[in-house]
Write an enzyme that holds these catalytic residues in place. Structure first.
Site, PDB file in Angstrom:
ATOM      1  N   LYS A 281      -1.002  28.369  35.727  1.00 17.24           N
ATOM      2  CA  LYS A 281      -1.597  28.385  37.065  1.00 17.24           C
ATOM      3  C   LYS A 281      -1.016  29.520  37.923  1.00 17.24           C
ATOM      4  CE  LYS A 281      -2.645  23.455  36.978  1.00 17.24           C
ATOM      5  NZ  LYS A 281      -2.675  22.198  37.736  1.00 17.24           N
TER       6      LYS A 281
ATOM      7  N   TYR B 288     -12.802  21.895  38.242  1.00 16.49           N
ATOM      8  CA  TYR B 288     -12.182  20.645  38.693  1.00 16.49           C
ATOM      9  C   TYR B 288     -13.196  19.679  39.313  1.00 16.49           C
ATOM     10  CZ  TYR B 288      -7.409  22.247  37.779  1.00 16.49           C
ATOM     11  OH  TYR B 288      -6.248  22.650  37.163  1.00 16.49           O
TER      12      TYR B 288
ATOM     13  N   ARG C  17       0.406  17.428  26.126  1.00 13.23           N
ATOM     14  CA  ARG C  17       0.697  16.697  27.376  1.00 13.23           C
ATOM     15  C   ARG C  17       2.145  16.222  27.409  1.00 13.23           C
ATOM     16  NH1 ARG C  17      -3.494  15.894  30.783  1.00 13.23           N
ATOM     17  NH2 ARG C  17      -2.895  13.864  31.602  1.00 13.23           N
TER      18      ARG C  17
ATOM     19  N   ASN D  16       1.934  22.811  39.987  1.00 12.47           N
ATOM     20  CA  ASN D  16       2.597  22.237  38.813  1.00 12.47           C
ATOM     21  C   ASN D  16       2.528  23.111  37.565  1.00 12.47           C
ATOM     22  OD1 ASN D  16      -0.048  21.744  38.168  1.00 12.47           O
ATOM     23  ND2 ASN D  16       0.167  19.546  37.851  1.00 12.47           N
TER      24      ASN D  16
ATOM     25  N   HIS E 160      -1.854  23.567  33.313  1.00  9.37           N
ATOM     26  CA  HIS E 160      -2.854  22.525  33.088  1.00  9.37           C
ATOM     27  C   HIS E 160      -2.874  22.218  31.599  1.00  9.37           C
ATOM     28  CE1 HIS E 160      -6.714  20.418  33.156  1.00  9.37           C
ATOM     29  NE2 HIS E 160      -7.032  21.147  32.098  1.00  9.37           N
TER      30      HIS E 160
ATOM     31  N   GLU F 194     -13.394  22.587  28.448  1.00  8.09           N
ATOM     32  CA  GLU F 194     -12.560  23.537  29.191  1.00  8.09           C
ATOM     33  C   GLU F 194     -12.407  24.856  28.428  1.00  8.09           C
ATOM     34  OE1 GLU F 194     -10.156  19.930  31.434  1.00  8.09           O
ATOM     35  OE2 GLU F 194      -9.063  21.186  30.018  1.00  8.09           O
TER      36      GLU F 194
END
Ligand code: CMP
Length: 139
Positions: free
Chosen positions: A11, A51, A87, A114, A117, A128
Site C-alpha cells: 500500500k 474496495y 494472511r 496497514n 493487502h 483481485e
C-alpha cells in the site's frame, strides 16, 4: 480444496516509507513465488471499485483517499495454500493485534495504514489479480 494463488498489494504507506524491497523479500523468504509484479497507481475510481465490498463502511472514503494517495505495488503470489498462508504472514488487519514477525507488525502503523493487502478467499484472489493483470501478462 484450497488454491495456490493469492493477490497482494503493497500500500502507499509502505511504498512511501521505502519498505517495498523488505516486504517483497519477506514474502519470498516465506516460500511464495512472485508470478506477476506491477508498480502502479490507483485513481479514486479504481480504489472505489477495488474496495466496493466496503462501500457502506464508515472508513470507506478515507480508505479510498489513502489508497489513491501514492504508488502501490500489486503482485500475484503462488504457494500451496496461498490465501491462508499469506494472511498468516501479513498478520491481523490492525497491526496492534498482529503477531510478532508478521508483515503488519513490522511495517504497519494503524488499522488503515496497514502496509499490505492480502486476498481473503480463492475467489477474491482471482477477482483481485484480474483487476491488475490480464491473462496476457501471465506465464
Ligand atoms: P485490507 O485488508 O486491504 O482491506 C480493507 C482495508 O480497509 C483494510 O485493509 C484497511 O486498510 C482498511 N480498514 C479496515 N478496517 C478499518 C477501520 N476500522 N478503519 C480504517 N480503515 C480500515
Amino acid at each position: 480444496m484450497t488454491g495456490n494463488t493469492t493477490f497482494t498489494m503493497i500500500k502507499p504507506d509502505a511504498f512511501e516509507a521505502g519498505n517495498t524491497g523488505l516486504i517483497l523479500n519477506k514474502i519470498i523468504e516465506n516460500g511464495f513465488k512472485i508470478k506477476a509484479l506491477r508498480l502502479t497507481y490507483l485513481r479514486k475510481d479504481n480504489a472505489e471499485a477495488f474496495y466496493a465490498v466496503h462501500k457502506d463502511r464508515p472508513f470507506f472514503n478515507s480508505l479510498v483517499e489513502f489508497m489513491s494517495s501514492g504508488p502501490i505495488v500489486a503482485a500475484i503470489l503462488e504457494k500451496e495454500n496461498a490465501v491462508e498462508d499469506f494472511r498468516k504472514l501479513i498478520g491481523a488487519t490492525n497491526p496492534a493485534d498482529a503477531a510478532d514477525g508478521t508483515i503488519r507488525k513490522l511495517f504497519a502503523a494503524s488499522i488503515q495504514y496497514n502496509a499490505v493487502h492480502g486476498s481473503d478467499s480463492d475467489e477474491n484472489a482471482m477477482i483481485e489479480a484480474n483487476f491488475f493483470f490480464n491473462q496476457f501478462d501471465r506465464h
